[in-house]
Every structure is written in structure tokens, then in C-alpha cells.
Design an enzyme around this catalytic site. Structure first.
Site, PDB file in Angstrom:
ATOM      1  N   HIS A   1       0.849  -1.192   0.000  1.00 28.21           N
ATOM      2  CA  HIS A   1       0.000   0.000   0.000  1.00 28.21           C
ATOM      3  C   HIS A   1       0.881   1.237   0.000  1.00 28.21           C
ATOM      4  CE1 HIS A   1      -3.948  -1.796   1.807  1.00 28.21           C
ATOM      5  NE2 HIS A   1      -3.392  -2.624   0.941  1.00 28.21           N
TER       6      HIS A   1
ATOM      7  N   GLU B   1       0.870   3.852   1.909  1.00 26.50           N
ATOM      8  CA  GLU B   1       1.335   4.236   3.240  1.00 26.50           C
ATOM      9  C   GLU B   1       2.496   3.364   3.696  1.00 26.50           C
ATOM     10  OE1 GLU B   1      -1.794   3.510   2.233  1.00 26.50           O
ATOM     11  OE2 GLU B   1      -3.258   4.291   3.659  1.00 26.50           O
TER      12      GLU B   1
ATOM     13  N   CYS C   1      -6.305   2.000   5.860  1.00 28.90           N
ATOM     14  CA  CYS C   1      -6.971   0.760   6.245  1.00 28.90           C
ATOM     15  C   CYS C   1      -6.433   0.282   7.601  1.00 28.90           C
ATOM     16  CB  CYS C   1      -6.733  -0.313   5.179  1.00 28.90           C
ATOM     17  SG  CYS C   1      -5.016  -0.878   5.104  1.00 28.90           S
TER      18      CYS C   1
ATOM     19  N   CYS D   1      -2.514  -0.433   7.443  1.00 30.62           N
ATOM     20  CA  CYS D   1      -1.716   0.794   7.403  1.00 30.62           C
ATOM     21  C   CYS D   1      -1.838   1.569   8.708  1.00 30.62           C
ATOM     22  CB  CYS D   1      -2.132   1.640   6.204  1.00 30.62           C
ATOM     23  SG  CYS D   1      -1.711   0.838   4.628  1.00 30.62           S
TER      24      CYS D   1
END
Length: 176
Positions: free
Chosen positions: A53, A55, A83, A86
Site C-alpha cells: 500500500h 502508506e 486501512c 496501514c
């Protein structure tokens, strides 16, 4: 333009790089003392890794840049609400502040579904600012998914047309 808007603009540039790669257009940057120390955009499809992801990649780069896993004086700017995964990495890396643009009603763990960054039961809480350039980031995501749906419909139509035009191999066999 405020610092939050300026750094969100950098996160949006990362999201646009993801879109070019046919990745979900989410981007992130991490800032310390007015300087970007980490950048990331979604790369799950390219590397077939669920942890890639925006992040997570920005956090990894920031840790390398700063030489520490503790990002205590850093702010994370991200185009979509983080999410659960993260948010856990944000807490564990001790990021001081998160600024996100668009909410994520299906997976958001900051405000939408959960409130992990403010959970007093955890050993670290994070200051949160939401909605910075939210319309622009929401539009970027909507346009991306709209284009995917359009390509899928076109491919489905093309497959149907190909079947309709293909000669049939089901003619009865004649034995003479």
C-alpha cells in the site's frame, strides 16, 4: 496554499503514478521538518503483494531516510483514509499526525469503520486531519474505477461478438 494542501498535492502526484501503472490511485508522502522523507503509491498489482500500500511504502522509505523506525516527528499525507493494516503501521512507527483526503467507507480504519488512531487502549495515538483535497482525490479514485468497469464491459461485448461471428464446429458428422 497551506502546508497540508501542498504536501497533499505531492501525495496526489504519487497517486497519479499508481494510476499510470494500472494500480489503484492512492499516494502517500511522509514529512519531517518541512521535507518529504518518504514517498509511496500503491504497487500491489505489480509485485502481487498485499502489503504494498502507498502508506506502507512511504513508511519504509521514511524509516530508511531517517535511519529509524520511530517517525515521531513526522506527518503522513495520504489520498485515501488508511486501512487497518496501514493504521497499525502508523501506530507502530509512532507517526505524530495523519492527514488524509477522501474517506474510505468500505475499509477506513481512522474514522469510517474504526477509530484505531485515536484508540486510548493502544500505546500511541495519532492526531488526524481529514478532508484535505478530498474532492480531487475522490474524483481520481472514481474515475479510475469507472474506467476499469468500462474496459470490462467493452471486453465482455467483444467476447460476445467474437462468439457470435465464429463459425460453428457443431455441424453433424455425415458418414457415407
Amino acid at each position: 496554499m497551506t502546508d497540508d494542501e501542498r504536501f497533499m498535492k505531492a501525495a496526489i502526484a504519487e497517486a497519479k503514478q499508481a494510476a499510470v501503472l494500472n494500480e489503484v490511485p492512492i499516494g502517500a508522502v511522509i514529512v519531517r521538518d518541512g521535507q518529504i522523507v518518504g514517498r509511496g503509491h500503491n504497487m500491489r498489482e505489480k509485485f502481487q503483494d498485499a502489503t504494498y500500500h502507498a502508506e506502507m511504502l512511504a513508511i519504509m522509505e521514511a524509516c530508511t531516510t531517517t535511519g529509524s523506525w520511530r517517525l515521531e516527528e513526522c506527518t503522513l499525507y495520504v489520498t485515501l483514509e488508511p486501512c487497518i493494516m496501514c493504521s497499525g503501521a502508523i501506530i507502530n512507527s509512532r507517526i505524530k499526525r495523519v492527514v488524509y483526503a477522501a474517506p474510505d467507507p468500505k475499509a477506513g480504519a481512522v474514522d469510517s469503520l474504526y477509530h484505531l488512531l485515536a484508540d486510548q487502549r493502544l500505546n500511541h495515538q495519532v492526531e488526524v486531519t481529514s478532508g484535505v483535497r478530498a474532492t480531487e482525490c475522490g474524483d481520481l479514485l472514481r474515475d479510475f474505477f469507472r474506467a476499469i468497469r468500462k474496459r470490462r464491459r467493452a471486453a465482455k461485448r467483444a467476447a460476445k461478438q467474437k462468439l457470435a461471428v465464429a463459425p460453428s464446429n457443431s455441424a453433424p458428422n455425415r458418414v457415407e
